[in-house]
Design an enzyme around this catalytic site. Structure first.
Site, PDB file in Angstrom:
ATOM      1  CE  LYS A  54     113.511  26.423  18.964  1.00  0.00           C
ATOM      2  NZ  LYS A  54     112.475  26.934  18.088  1.00  0.00           N
ATOM      3  CD  GLN A  98     109.188  28.474  18.696  1.00  0.00           C
ATOM      4  OE1 GLN A  98     110.401  28.680  18.649  1.00  0.00           O
ATOM      5  NE2 GLN A  98     108.677  27.286  18.452  1.00  0.00           N
ATOM      6  CG  ASP A 121     114.047  29.094  12.571  1.00  0.00           C
ATOM      7  OD1 ASP A 121     114.327  27.997  13.082  1.00  0.00           O
ATOM      8  OD2 ASP A 121     113.132  29.833  12.995  1.00  0.00           O
TER       9      ASP A 121
HETATM   10  N1  GUN Z   1     107.922  26.239  15.725  1.00  0.00           N
HETATM   11  C1  GUN Z   1     108.097  24.885  15.792  1.00  0.00           C
HETATM   12  N2  GUN Z   1     109.332  24.552  15.338  1.00  0.00           N
HETATM   13  C2  GUN Z   1     109.946  25.713  14.994  1.00  0.00           C
HETATM   14  C3  GUN Z   1     111.240  26.008  14.488  1.00  0.00           C
HETATM   15  O1  GUN Z   1     112.089  25.139  14.234  1.00  0.00           O
HETATM   16  N3  GUN Z   1     111.498  27.332  14.270  1.00  0.00           N
HETATM   17  C4  GUN Z   1     110.583  28.317  14.511  1.00  0.00           C
HETATM   18  N4  GUN Z   1     110.934  29.573  14.253  1.00  0.00           N
HETATM   19  N5  GUN Z   1     109.364  28.069  14.983  1.00  0.00           N
HETATM   20  C5  GUN Z   1     109.057  26.769  15.227  1.00  0.00           C
END
Ligand code: GUN
Length: 304
Positions: A54, A98, A121
């Site tokens: 990311k 995350q 998100d």
């Molecule tokens: N953990 C795995 N996929 C995601 C996601 O799309 N967003 C977040 N915040 N955590 C994750």
């Protein structure tokens, strides 16, 4: 006839090019730089890898990107304070914590602490509600479902009036993609059915689908004979079914399999996403899209 393969890798790269131009224009014409913070608690290897991806993409697009690493032992109250700091930071337009979080931290409390107008998100209950209402209410679509919609549209499939069958009812894929597809407007306006572990005749429902979206997390669940000839099949499943030696790196890498039997299904479907290289690459890209939208929204530039 073999199906058209919908390459998420190629479509994601296209969208990132479009975003790169948009970010440069925002900077030149309005002095606005999209800001994204990703908060990582602990060192879970999968989470480290996701967050690194990311940050790398955000950096490539010209964002103000911050990776905030926190100890596995951070107190919940301190994590909430950190979120509050970013909620108040005018240079930050997107906050991503995350998941998963360590057991001593209440995940719901943490997600609810993020300003809904910075929740790129799309997991905050306010954004879930906005999606349910639809139309101009919607600020951020959750990234994986938003990516699925883009794949269907860019693959050239008509969604209006189509029979869409969603296999799986999770909060991060099944429920939101069903909601997205039933909205009025571009890439939606479909007749939607959600099927799940309590559904009596999975096969009969799948057979009706003009667009079949499978997010069950069960390798090979959907059999080729369940697929309507010529339909669009989106496989969201990423199941680790073993390991193999990579010829490129000489290291062991996971063998990934989708929820659909790809080799057989591609002889029946009109178009299908591969695993890997289908839905996966779209998730990070849609996160970037949400962050750019948030920066515009905070600068009063929506729709410009
Ligand atoms: N953990 C795995 N996929 C995601 C996601 O799309 N967003 C977040 N915040 N955590 C994750």
């Amino acid at each position: 006839m073999s199906a058209k393969i919908i390459s998420g890798t190629e479509i994601a790269a296209q969208i990132r090019e479009e975003l790169k131009k948009e970010v440069a224009e925002l900077k030149d014409q309005h002095g606005v730089v999209p800001g994204l913070v990703t908060i990582l608690v602990g060192k879970n290897p999968a989470s480290v890898s996701y967050v690194t991806g990311k940050q790398k993409t955000a950096h490539e697009l010209g964002f103000n990107s911050i990776q905030d690493d926190q100890s596995e032992n951070i107190a919940e109250a301190d994590l909430l304070k950190l979120i509050d700091k970013y909620n108040k930071d005018s240079k930050i337009h997107g906050i991503l914590v995350q998941l998963p979080l360590p057991k001593h931290i209440d995940e719901k409390k943490v997600l609810n602490a993020i300003d809904p107008d910075k929740d790129v998100d799309g997991f905050h209950p306010v954004n879930v509600g906005r999606l349910m209402i639809g139309g101009a209410e919607v600020k951020f679509l959750p990234c994986t479902p938003a990516g699925i919609q883009e794949l269907i549209v860019r693959a050239g499939f008509e969604t209006s009036g189509a029979e869409v069958v969603v296999v799986g009812r999770s909060n991060i894929v099944g429920k939101p993609i069903a909601n997205i597809m039933l909205q009025k407007g571009r890439g939606a306006n479909a007749t939607v059915t959600i099927v799940h572990t309590g559904t009596k005749n999975l096969e009969a429902h799948c057979k009706r689908a003009d667009i079949l979206i499978v997010a069950a997390g069960v390798p090979g669940l959907v059999k080729p004979e369940w697929i309507k000839p010529g339909s669009c099949v989106i496989d969201v499943g990423v199941n680790r079914v073993g390991e193999k030696l990579s010829e490129k790196t000489g290291k062991m890498v996971p063998i990934l399999k989708g929820d659909v039997d790809f080799d057989a299904a591609k002889e029946i479907a009109g178009a299908i996403t591969p695993v890997p290289g289908g839905v996966g690459p779209m998730t990070i890209t849609m996160l970037m899209k949400n962050t750019v939208a948030s920066a515009k929204m905070h600068a009063g530039l929506q729709g410009k």
